[in-house]
Design a protein around this motif. Sequence first.
Motif, PDB file in Angstrom:
ATOM      1  N   PHE A 153      11.682  10.057  -2.685  1.00  0.00           N
ATOM      2  CA  PHE A 153      10.964   8.856  -2.254  1.00  0.00           C
ATOM      3  C   PHE A 153      11.886   7.655  -2.308  1.00  0.00           C
ATOM      4  O   PHE A 153      12.671   7.509  -3.248  1.00  0.00           O
ATOM      5  CB  PHE A 153       9.758   8.578  -3.162  1.00  0.00           C
ATOM      6  N   THR A 175      13.455   9.183  -7.226  1.00  0.00           N
ATOM      7  CA  THR A 175      12.887   7.997  -6.582  1.00  0.00           C
ATOM      8  C   THR A 175      13.875   6.836  -6.634  1.00  0.00           C
ATOM      9  O   THR A 175      14.463   6.553  -7.676  1.00  0.00           O
ATOM     10  CB  THR A 175      11.576   7.588  -7.279  1.00  0.00           C
ATOM     11  N   SER A 204       5.228   8.868   5.409  1.00  0.00           N
ATOM     12  CA  SER A 204       5.800   7.565   5.097  1.00  0.00           C
ATOM     13  C   SER A 204       4.858   6.497   5.622  1.00  0.00           C
ATOM     14  O   SER A 204       3.936   6.796   6.381  1.00  0.00           O
ATOM     15  CB  SER A 204       7.186   7.426   5.739  1.00  0.00           C
ATOM     16  N   SER A 210       1.565  10.754  -2.473  1.00  0.00           N
ATOM     17  CA  SER A 210       2.497  11.882  -2.467  1.00  0.00           C
ATOM     18  C   SER A 210       1.810  13.187  -2.139  1.00  0.00           C
ATOM     19  O   SER A 210       2.470  14.225  -2.030  1.00  0.00           O
ATOM     20  CB  SER A 210       3.199  12.001  -3.830  1.00  0.00           C
TER      21      SER A 210
END
Length: 384
Positions: free
Chosen positions: A244, A147, A275, A383
């Motif tokens: 991400f 991330t 997204s 997610s």
Amino acid sequence: MTAPYDPNDREKVVSKLPAELRKELKVRAAELGKDIQDAVTEGIEAWRKAKGLAVVDTSGGTSFATYLPAGLYGKLKKDCTSRKVSYNQGIAQSIRLWLDSNPSPRPQSPRVTGARRIIFGNQKGGVGKTSVSAGVAQALAESGHRTLLIDFDPQGHLTKQLGYELFDIESASLAKHMLKEAKGDLSELLVPIKGGDFEEHLWLLPACKDAFLLDAKLATTKAVRIKEQALEKALEPLEQDFDFIIVDCPPSLGYTMDTALYYSRTRDGEEDGTSGIVIPVLAEDSSADAYDMLYDQIEDLTEDMEIDIALLGFVVNMYDSRKGYVATSSLDEWNNIGDPPVLAVVPELKDQREAVRVKKPLLVHAPYGDQSDVMRTVARRISA
């Protein structure tokens, strides 16, 4: 299946687990969309019926806390005594049993090409965009996702709260890369965020003081042909390195916010909701007014650019029902919108304020607190 206990009647239980087992539990629970406390509960229930389990190496264990249905820990302790194992060993074996019985679905899941792009935005300041985006990024990283957390607000609160310095105005920065004024690779500016179970999975792109000038420069520069694409063009080289990319947006309705909104759009071939934007709000009227302005901006951009931007949901931050009718009725109104949904409600607690004060990530400072658990819930929902 109905749980054989009241999920609201729980007691806090603290034990010691080896770091790798604790991380594996958090990752697996996130993959399966399950609360950690429910996973541990299922493991203990299964452990009480199982026999001949292998000993789990608990050496070097560190503190692990969760909530079990009232009375279950007492039963576990009695079983541990009869089996002549420690309480820590009993919980470790229970978690190991649950992990072995609930394999990772990841090998069967289709892999998303490139990073999923989630922006946290609201025109109103003070609603907690920074704290929520940071907490959710930590939770995503904790569950095994690589991330990147981007401080896209020129005030640099995110950078400062995590204990880092803003880039000097003469230094390379995201803004300069967007304007094609920087040399070198943007990846050189990333810094790893250390601590907790997200270590080695979370990076920060700090803010720079020159970002205050970004709106004005975007309006006049000829270096960027389509100004709304400036953020995307700058970040494209990083996308294959992350699962991400989380963007903490400025409280603005200008070009800068347009670039973030465009970046979060649903791309060709990308599944809807992969997204998009998460909107932190407060349970009061000014947040609703700010959301109306943000919604109008999104509508204008989607029509002008012929794109789709997924509104992933609201996070109602700093909620305290003791504030009375204003808070409770406002929360009802957010829930009644329905689409986008309320992803979670963050309680008004001291954990986040203390984390900011000591310049530590929330999931390091108070990993077992209610606010941290809410961040994990949001991460799990976006997610999925």
